[in-house]
Write an enzyme that holds these catalytic residues in place. Structure first.
Site, mmCIF file in Angstrom:
data_model
loop_
_atom_site.group_PDB
_atom_site.id
_atom_site.type_symbol
_atom_site.label_atom_id
_atom_site.label_comp_id
_atom_site.label_asym_id
_atom_site.label_seq_id
_atom_site.Cartn_x
_atom_site.Cartn_y
_atom_site.Cartn_z
ATOM 1 N N ALA A 1 8.269 7.512 11.598
ATOM 2 C CA ALA A 1 7.445 7.581 12.802
ATOM 3 C C ALA A 1 5.955 7.767 12.524
ATOM 4 O O ALA A 1 5.178 7.965 13.450
ATOM 5 C CB ALA A 1 7.958 8.722 13.672
ATOM 6 N N ASN B 1 11.798 15.312 10.926
ATOM 7 C CA ASN B 1 11.854 14.341 9.820
ATOM 8 C C ASN B 1 10.460 14.023 9.284
ATOM 9 O O ASN B 1 10.271 13.848 8.087
ATOM 10 C CB ASN B 1 12.544 13.056 10.293
ATOM 11 C CG ASN B 1 14.015 13.292 10.532
ATOM 12 O OD1 ASN B 1 14.732 13.747 9.653
ATOM 13 N ND2 ASN B 1 14.461 13.024 11.745
ATOM 14 N N HIS C 1 1.934 12.137 16.344
ATOM 15 C CA HIS C 1 1.861 12.957 15.130
ATOM 16 C C HIS C 1 0.461 12.850 14.554
ATOM 17 O O HIS C 1 -0.050 11.740 14.392
ATOM 18 C CB HIS C 1 2.861 12.463 14.081
ATOM 19 C CG HIS C 1 4.279 12.450 14.555
ATOM 20 N ND1 HIS C 1 5.043 13.592 14.665
ATOM 21 C CD2 HIS C 1 5.060 11.430 14.969
ATOM 22 C CE1 HIS C 1 6.237 13.265 15.112
ATOM 23 N NE2 HIS C 1 6.278 11.967 15.309
HETATM 24 N N1 NAD Z 1 12.367 9.496 9.587
HETATM 25 C C1 NAD Z 1 12.055 9.350 10.858
HETATM 26 O O1 NAD Z 1 10.879 9.195 11.209
HETATM 27 C C2 NAD Z 1 13.145 9.335 11.888
HETATM 28 C C3 NAD Z 1 12.888 8.846 13.168
HETATM 29 C C4 NAD Z 1 13.955 8.779 14.074
HETATM 30 C C5 NAD Z 1 15.205 9.257 13.711
HETATM 31 N N2 NAD Z 1 15.400 9.786 12.476
HETATM 32 C C6 NAD Z 1 16.697 10.337 12.085
HETATM 33 O O2 NAD Z 1 17.612 9.273 11.891
HETATM 34 C C7 NAD Z 1 18.931 9.730 12.214
HETATM 35 C C8 NAD Z 1 19.548 8.759 13.217
HETATM 36 O O3 NAD Z 1 18.793 8.766 14.418
HETATM 37 P P1 NAD Z 1 19.408 8.147 15.759
HETATM 38 O O4 NAD Z 1 18.345 8.229 16.790
HETATM 39 O O5 NAD Z 1 20.031 6.844 15.438
HETATM 40 O O6 NAD Z 1 20.543 9.217 16.092
HETATM 41 P P2 NAD Z 1 21.851 8.979 16.991
HETATM 42 O O7 NAD Z 1 22.339 10.312 17.378
HETATM 43 O O8 NAD Z 1 21.586 7.951 18.043
HETATM 44 O O9 NAD Z 1 22.897 8.329 15.951
HETATM 45 C C9 NAD Z 1 23.460 9.018 14.865
HETATM 46 C C10 NAD Z 1 24.829 8.400 14.607
HETATM 47 O O10 NAD Z 1 25.352 8.954 13.405
HETATM 48 C C11 NAD Z 1 26.721 9.258 13.606
HETATM 49 N N3 NAD Z 1 27.145 10.278 12.656
HETATM 50 C C12 NAD Z 1 26.942 11.615 12.713
HETATM 51 N N4 NAD Z 1 27.520 12.214 11.645
HETATM 52 C C13 NAD Z 1 28.072 11.228 10.904
HETATM 53 C C14 NAD Z 1 28.807 11.214 9.690
HETATM 54 N N5 NAD Z 1 29.124 12.342 9.044
HETATM 55 N N6 NAD Z 1 29.257 10.028 9.205
HETATM 56 C C15 NAD Z 1 28.990 8.878 9.874
HETATM 57 N N7 NAD Z 1 28.306 8.832 11.033
HETATM 58 C C16 NAD Z 1 27.851 9.993 11.541
HETATM 59 C C17 NAD Z 1 26.809 9.695 15.069
HETATM 60 O O11 NAD Z 1 28.134 9.605 15.559
HETATM 61 C C18 NAD Z 1 25.832 8.716 15.736
HETATM 62 O O12 NAD Z 1 26.492 7.532 16.139
HETATM 63 C C19 NAD Z 1 18.779 11.139 12.812
HETATM 64 O O13 NAD Z 1 19.091 12.114 11.853
HETATM 65 C C20 NAD Z 1 17.324 11.206 13.181
HETATM 66 O O14 NAD Z 1 16.816 12.533 13.133
HETATM 67 C C21 NAD Z 1 14.408 9.804 11.560
#
Ligand code: NAD
Length: 268
Positions: free
Chosen positions: A121, A189, A219
Protein backbone atom coordinates in the site's frame (compact mmCIF):
# COMPACT_ATOMS: atom_id res chain seq x y z
CA UNK A 1 6.95 -20.66 -13.42
CA UNK A 2 4.41 -22.63 -11.38
CA UNK A 3 2.73 -20.50 -8.74
CA UNK A 4 0.62 -21.46 -5.74
CA UNK A 5 -1.56 -18.92 -3.95
CA UNK A 6 -2.43 -19.34 -0.26
CA UNK A 7 -5.55 -17.28 0.56
CA UNK A 8 -8.48 -16.59 -1.77
CA UNK A 9 -9.83 -13.38 -0.22
CA UNK A 10 -9.91 -9.86 -1.65
CA UNK A 11 -6.21 -9.66 -2.56
CA UNK A 12 -5.83 -13.32 -3.61
CA UNK A 13 -8.77 -13.14 -6.01
CA UNK A 14 -7.72 -9.91 -7.68
CA UNK A 15 -4.06 -10.91 -7.91
CA UNK A 16 -4.83 -14.28 -9.51
CA UNK A 17 -7.03 -12.58 -12.12
CA UNK A 18 -4.28 -10.04 -12.85
CA UNK A 19 -1.61 -12.74 -13.16
CA UNK A 20 -3.72 -14.63 -15.71
CA UNK A 21 -4.46 -11.37 -17.56
CA UNK A 22 -0.95 -9.92 -17.70
CA UNK A 23 1.52 -12.76 -17.11
CA UNK A 24 -0.11 -15.83 -18.64
CA UNK A 25 2.90 -16.57 -20.89
CA UNK A 26 5.32 -16.56 -17.97
CA UNK A 27 3.32 -17.82 -14.99
CA UNK A 28 0.92 -20.67 -14.46
CA UNK A 29 -1.30 -20.45 -11.40
CA UNK A 30 -0.98 -24.14 -10.65
CA UNK A 31 -2.77 -24.28 -7.30
CA UNK A 32 -4.71 -22.21 -4.80
CA UNK A 33 -5.80 -22.95 -1.28
CA UNK A 34 -8.00 -21.45 1.44
CA UNK A 35 -9.34 -22.68 4.77
CA UNK A 36 -12.71 -21.83 3.26
CA UNK A 37 -13.01 -24.65 0.72
CA UNK A 38 -16.18 -23.27 -0.86
CA UNK A 39 -14.47 -19.95 -1.51
CA UNK A 40 -11.38 -21.66 -2.96
CA UNK A 41 -13.54 -23.74 -5.33
CA UNK A 42 -15.50 -20.66 -6.41
CA UNK A 43 -12.31 -18.71 -7.08
CA UNK A 44 -10.83 -21.62 -9.07
CA UNK A 45 -13.98 -21.77 -11.21
CA UNK A 46 -13.97 -17.99 -11.76
CA UNK A 47 -10.45 -18.00 -13.25
CA UNK A 48 -9.88 -18.38 -16.97
CA UNK A 49 -7.61 -21.39 -16.46
CA UNK A 50 -8.80 -23.15 -13.31
CA UNK A 51 -5.99 -24.07 -10.92
CA UNK A 52 -6.02 -27.11 -8.63
CA UNK A 53 -7.59 -26.53 -5.24
CA UNK A 54 -5.62 -27.78 -2.24
CA UNK A 55 -6.84 -28.16 1.30
CA UNK A 56 -3.41 -28.13 2.84
CA UNK A 57 -0.87 -25.43 2.05
CA UNK A 58 2.06 -27.73 2.86
CA UNK A 59 1.11 -29.91 -0.11
CA UNK A 60 0.68 -26.80 -2.28
CA UNK A 61 4.20 -25.58 -1.34
CA UNK A 62 5.63 -28.97 -2.37
CA UNK A 63 4.06 -28.84 -5.84
CA UNK A 64 4.95 -25.28 -6.99
CA UNK A 65 8.08 -23.17 -7.63
CA UNK A 66 6.78 -19.93 -6.16
CA UNK A 67 4.33 -19.44 -3.29
CA UNK A 68 2.25 -16.30 -2.77
CA UNK A 69 0.88 -15.80 0.75
CA UNK A 70 -2.26 -13.64 0.90
CA UNK A 71 -3.96 -15.22 3.91
CA UNK A 72 -3.15 -13.98 7.41
CA UNK A 73 -0.06 -13.08 9.44
CA UNK A 74 -0.65 -15.98 11.87
CA UNK A 75 0.35 -18.59 9.29
CA UNK A 76 3.34 -16.72 7.84
CA UNK A 77 6.00 -18.23 10.18
CA UNK A 78 4.81 -21.77 9.38
CA UNK A 79 4.62 -21.09 5.64
CA UNK A 80 8.13 -19.60 5.75
CA UNK A 81 9.38 -22.68 7.62
CA UNK A 82 8.04 -25.08 4.95
CA UNK A 83 9.10 -22.88 2.04
CA UNK A 84 12.71 -22.64 3.28
CA UNK A 85 12.81 -26.38 4.02
CA UNK A 86 11.78 -27.09 0.44
CA UNK A 87 13.89 -24.31 -1.16
CA UNK A 88 10.95 -22.54 -2.81
CA UNK A 89 10.43 -18.84 -3.49
CA UNK A 90 7.90 -16.95 -1.38
CA UNK A 91 6.08 -13.64 -1.66
CA UNK A 92 4.42 -12.47 1.57
CA UNK A 93 1.59 -9.93 1.74
CA UNK A 94 0.70 -10.43 5.42
CA UNK A 95 4.01 -8.81 6.27
CA UNK A 96 3.23 -8.35 9.97
CA UNK A 97 3.59 -12.14 10.31
CA UNK A 98 7.27 -11.89 9.32
CA UNK A 99 8.04 -9.95 12.51
CA UNK A 100 7.25 -13.12 14.48
CA UNK A 101 10.18 -14.90 12.83
CA UNK A 102 13.34 -14.26 14.93
CA UNK A 103 16.08 -14.00 12.25
CA UNK A 104 14.60 -13.99 8.77
CA UNK A 105 17.82 -12.97 6.99
CA UNK A 106 19.72 -15.90 8.48
CA UNK A 107 16.88 -18.31 7.72
CA UNK A 108 16.76 -17.22 4.08
CA UNK A 109 20.56 -17.10 3.72
CA UNK A 110 20.91 -20.65 5.00
CA UNK A 111 18.24 -21.96 2.60
CA UNK A 112 17.84 -22.04 -1.18
CA UNK A 113 14.77 -19.81 -0.88
CA UNK A 114 14.11 -16.19 -1.73
CA UNK A 115 11.65 -14.00 0.11
CA UNK A 116 9.85 -11.15 -1.66
CA UNK A 117 7.88 -8.40 0.05
CA UNK A 118 6.03 -6.10 -2.35
CA UNK A 119 5.63 -2.41 -1.55
CA UNK A 120 1.92 -3.08 -1.03
CA UNK A 121 0.00 0.00 0.00
CA UNK A 122 3.00 2.39 -0.04
CA UNK A 123 5.65 3.92 -2.26
CA UNK A 124 9.23 4.84 -1.44
CA UNK A 125 10.98 1.57 -0.57
CA UNK A 126 13.52 2.36 -3.28
CA UNK A 127 14.62 5.22 -1.01
CA UNK A 128 15.18 2.80 1.89
CA UNK A 129 17.20 0.52 -0.39
CA UNK A 130 19.38 3.43 -1.48
CA UNK A 131 20.01 4.36 2.15
CA UNK A 132 21.29 0.88 3.07
CA UNK A 133 24.80 2.26 3.49
CA UNK A 134 23.81 5.58 5.06
CA UNK A 135 22.94 6.02 8.71
CA UNK A 136 19.12 6.11 9.03
CA UNK A 137 18.45 7.88 12.32
CA UNK A 138 14.65 7.95 12.43
CA UNK A 139 11.69 6.40 10.61
CA UNK A 140 8.13 7.52 11.40
CA UNK A 141 4.96 6.17 9.81
CA UNK A 142 1.68 8.05 10.14
CA UNK A 143 -1.27 6.00 8.95
CA UNK A 144 -4.67 7.66 8.48
CA UNK A 145 -7.77 5.50 8.09
CA UNK A 146 -11.51 6.02 8.43
CA UNK A 147 -12.88 4.25 11.55
CA UNK A 148 -14.39 1.35 9.57
CA UNK A 149 -10.88 0.43 8.40
CA UNK A 150 -9.72 -0.13 12.00
CA UNK A 151 -12.75 -2.05 13.31
CA UNK A 152 -12.03 -5.26 15.21
CA UNK A 153 -8.43 -4.40 16.19
CA UNK A 154 -7.43 -6.05 19.49
CA UNK A 155 -5.85 -2.82 20.77
CA UNK A 156 -9.14 -0.89 20.54
CA UNK A 157 -10.90 -3.53 22.59
CA UNK A 158 -8.10 -3.63 25.16
CA UNK A 159 -8.16 0.17 25.58
CA UNK A 160 -12.00 0.36 25.37
CA UNK A 161 -11.82 2.75 22.41
CA UNK A 162 -15.24 3.02 20.77
CA UNK A 163 -14.70 4.08 17.16
CA UNK A 164 -18.38 5.03 16.79
CA UNK A 165 -17.89 7.85 19.32
CA UNK A 166 -14.99 9.47 17.48
CA UNK A 167 -16.08 12.69 15.72
CA UNK A 168 -12.82 14.38 14.77
CA UNK A 169 -9.21 13.52 13.94
CA UNK A 170 -7.96 11.30 16.78
CA UNK A 171 -4.71 9.46 17.37
CA UNK A 172 -5.69 5.92 18.43
CA UNK A 173 -2.20 4.43 18.59
CA UNK A 174 1.39 5.51 19.09
CA UNK A 175 4.21 3.03 19.47
CA UNK A 176 6.80 0.96 17.65
CA UNK A 177 6.13 -1.06 14.48
CA UNK A 178 6.47 -4.20 16.56
CA UNK A 179 3.75 -3.00 18.93
CA UNK A 180 1.59 -1.84 15.99
CA UNK A 181 1.59 -5.33 14.48
CA UNK A 182 0.36 -6.78 17.80
CA UNK A 183 -2.19 -4.01 18.31
CA UNK A 184 -3.55 -3.73 14.73
CA UNK A 185 -2.64 -7.01 13.02
CA UNK A 186 -4.76 -6.25 9.95
CA UNK A 187 -3.56 -2.67 9.58
CA UNK A 188 0.13 -2.86 10.30
CA UNK A 189 1.55 -4.51 7.16
CA UNK A 190 2.95 -1.17 6.03
CA UNK A 191 4.63 -0.67 9.43
CA UNK A 192 6.14 -4.14 9.16
CA UNK A 193 7.32 -3.59 5.58
CA UNK A 194 9.11 -0.32 6.29
CA UNK A 195 10.65 -1.69 9.48
CA UNK A 196 12.11 -4.62 7.51
CA UNK A 197 13.36 -2.22 4.84
CA UNK A 198 14.78 0.28 7.34
CA UNK A 199 15.83 0.26 10.99
CA UNK A 200 13.80 -2.67 12.35
CA UNK A 201 10.46 -3.05 14.17
CA UNK A 202 11.67 -1.79 17.57
CA UNK A 203 13.04 1.51 16.29
CA UNK A 204 10.38 2.36 13.66
CA UNK A 205 7.78 4.73 15.14
CA UNK A 206 4.10 4.37 14.19
CA UNK A 207 1.13 6.64 14.71
CA UNK A 208 -2.40 5.62 13.65
CA UNK A 209 -5.01 8.34 13.24
CA UNK A 210 -8.70 8.13 12.44
CA UNK A 211 -11.46 10.56 11.53
CA UNK A 212 -15.01 9.72 10.35
CA UNK A 213 -14.68 12.45 7.69
CA UNK A 214 -11.92 10.55 5.85
CA UNK A 215 -12.94 8.33 2.95
CA UNK A 216 -9.62 6.67 2.06
CA UNK A 217 -6.48 5.32 3.66
CA UNK A 218 -3.21 7.22 3.56
CA UNK A 219 0.33 6.56 4.73
CA UNK A 220 3.02 9.16 5.36
CA UNK A 221 6.57 7.98 5.94
CA UNK A 222 9.35 10.26 7.15
CA UNK A 223 12.95 9.05 7.04
CA UNK A 224 15.79 11.04 8.54
CA UNK A 225 19.28 9.94 7.59
CA UNK A 226 22.80 11.19 6.89
CA UNK A 227 21.73 11.53 3.25
CA UNK A 228 18.87 13.88 4.05
CA UNK A 229 15.15 13.80 4.83
CA UNK A 230 12.63 11.81 2.76
CA UNK A 231 8.87 12.15 3.09
CA UNK A 232 6.64 9.74 1.16
CA UNK A 233 2.89 10.17 1.07
CA UNK A 234 0.42 7.67 -0.43
CA UNK A 235 -3.34 8.11 -0.55
CA UNK A 236 -5.08 4.94 -1.69
CA UNK A 237 -8.37 4.37 -3.44
CA UNK A 238 -10.22 1.12 -2.86
CA UNK A 239 -10.10 -1.48 -5.61
CA UNK A 240 -13.14 -0.92 -7.86
CA UNK A 241 -13.70 -4.71 -8.02
CA UNK A 242 -13.31 -5.24 -4.30
CA UNK A 243 -13.48 -2.21 -1.96
CA UNK A 244 -12.08 -4.34 0.89
CA UNK A 245 -8.59 -3.81 -0.47
CA UNK A 246 -6.60 -0.85 -1.83
CA UNK A 247 -6.29 -0.81 -5.61
CA UNK A 248 -2.51 -0.42 -5.49
CA UNK A 249 -1.85 -3.52 -3.34
CA UNK A 250 -2.49 -6.17 -5.98
CA UNK A 251 -0.86 -3.97 -8.64
CA UNK A 252 2.26 -3.78 -6.50
CA UNK A 253 2.44 -7.58 -6.09
CA UNK A 254 1.93 -7.96 -9.85
CA UNK A 255 4.69 -5.42 -10.55
CA UNK A 256 7.09 -7.40 -8.38
CA UNK A 257 6.30 -10.58 -10.34
CA UNK A 258 6.68 -8.72 -13.65
CA UNK A 259 10.19 -7.60 -12.60
CA UNK A 260 11.36 -11.23 -12.86
CA UNK A 261 10.67 -11.23 -16.58
CA UNK A 262 11.58 -7.66 -17.57
CA UNK A 263 14.90 -6.84 -19.22
CA UNK A 264 14.85 -3.20 -18.13
CA UNK A 265 14.93 -2.42 -14.40
CA UNK A 266 14.00 1.11 -13.37
CA UNK A 267 14.40 2.31 -9.79
CA UNK A 268 16.41 0.63 -7.05
N1 NAD B 1 1.24 -5.56 2.41
C1 NAD B 1 0.17 -4.80 2.26
O1 NAD B 1 0.28 -3.60 1.97
C2 NAD B 1 -1.19 -5.41 2.40
C3 NAD B 1 -2.31 -4.73 1.92
C4 NAD B 1 -3.55 -5.37 2.00
C5 NAD B 1 -3.66 -6.61 2.61
N2 NAD B 1 -2.55 -7.21 3.13
C6 NAD B 1 -2.65 -8.49 3.82
O2 NAD B 1 -2.89 -9.51 2.87
C7 NAD B 1 -3.65 -10.55 3.49
C8 NAD B 1 -4.88 -10.83 2.63
O3 NAD B 1 -5.70 -9.68 2.57
P1 NAD B 1 -7.21 -9.79 2.06
O4 NAD B 1 -7.76 -8.41 2.04
O5 NAD B 1 -7.24 -10.62 0.84
O6 NAD B 1 -7.88 -10.60 3.27
P2 NAD B 1 -9.22 -11.48 3.21
O7 NAD B 1 -9.67 -11.64 4.60
O8 NAD B 1 -10.16 -10.94 2.19
O9 NAD B 1 -8.70 -12.90 2.67
C9 NAD B 1 -7.86 -13.77 3.39
C10 NAD B 1 -8.18 -15.18 2.93
O10 NAD B 1 -7.23 -16.07 3.52
C11 NAD B 1 -7.91 -17.22 3.99
N3 NAD B 1 -7.13 -17.87 5.03
C12 NAD B 1 -7.01 -17.53 6.33
N4 NAD B 1 -6.20 -18.41 6.97
C13 NAD B 1 -5.79 -19.30 6.04
C14 NAD B 1 -4.95 -20.44 6.08
N5 NAD B 1 -4.40 -20.86 7.22
N6 NAD B 1 -4.76 -21.16 4.95
C15 NAD B 1 -5.35 -20.77 3.79
N7 NAD B 1 -6.17 -19.70 3.69
C16 NAD B 1 -6.38 -18.97 4.80
C17 NAD B 1 -9.27 -16.69 4.47
O11 NAD B 1 -10.23 -17.73 4.55
C18 NAD B 1 -9.58 -15.64 3.40
O12 NAD B 1 -10.28 -16.21 2.31
C19 NAD B 1 -4.05 -10.04 4.89
O13 NAD B 1 -3.21 -10.60 5.87
C20 NAD B 1 -3.83 -8.56 4.79
O14 NAD B 1 -3.51 -7.98 6.04
C21 NAD B 1 -1.33 -6.64 3.01
Amino acid sequence: MKIGIIGCGAVGQKLSKNIQKFLSDEIEIYAICDVDQTRANEVARSLEKSPKVYQDYKQLIKDVDFVIEVATGDVVPDILYHVTKMGKKLMVLSVGGLLKVPDISKLIQESDSNLYVPSGAIAGLDGFAALKHADIRQVTLTTRKPPKGLKGAPFLQKKSINLDLIQEETCVFEGTAFEAVEAFPKNANVAATISLAGIGPDKTKVCILTDPKWTCNSHEIEVISDAGRMVMFTENHPDPDNPKTSYIVTLSALALLEKFFEGIKIGV
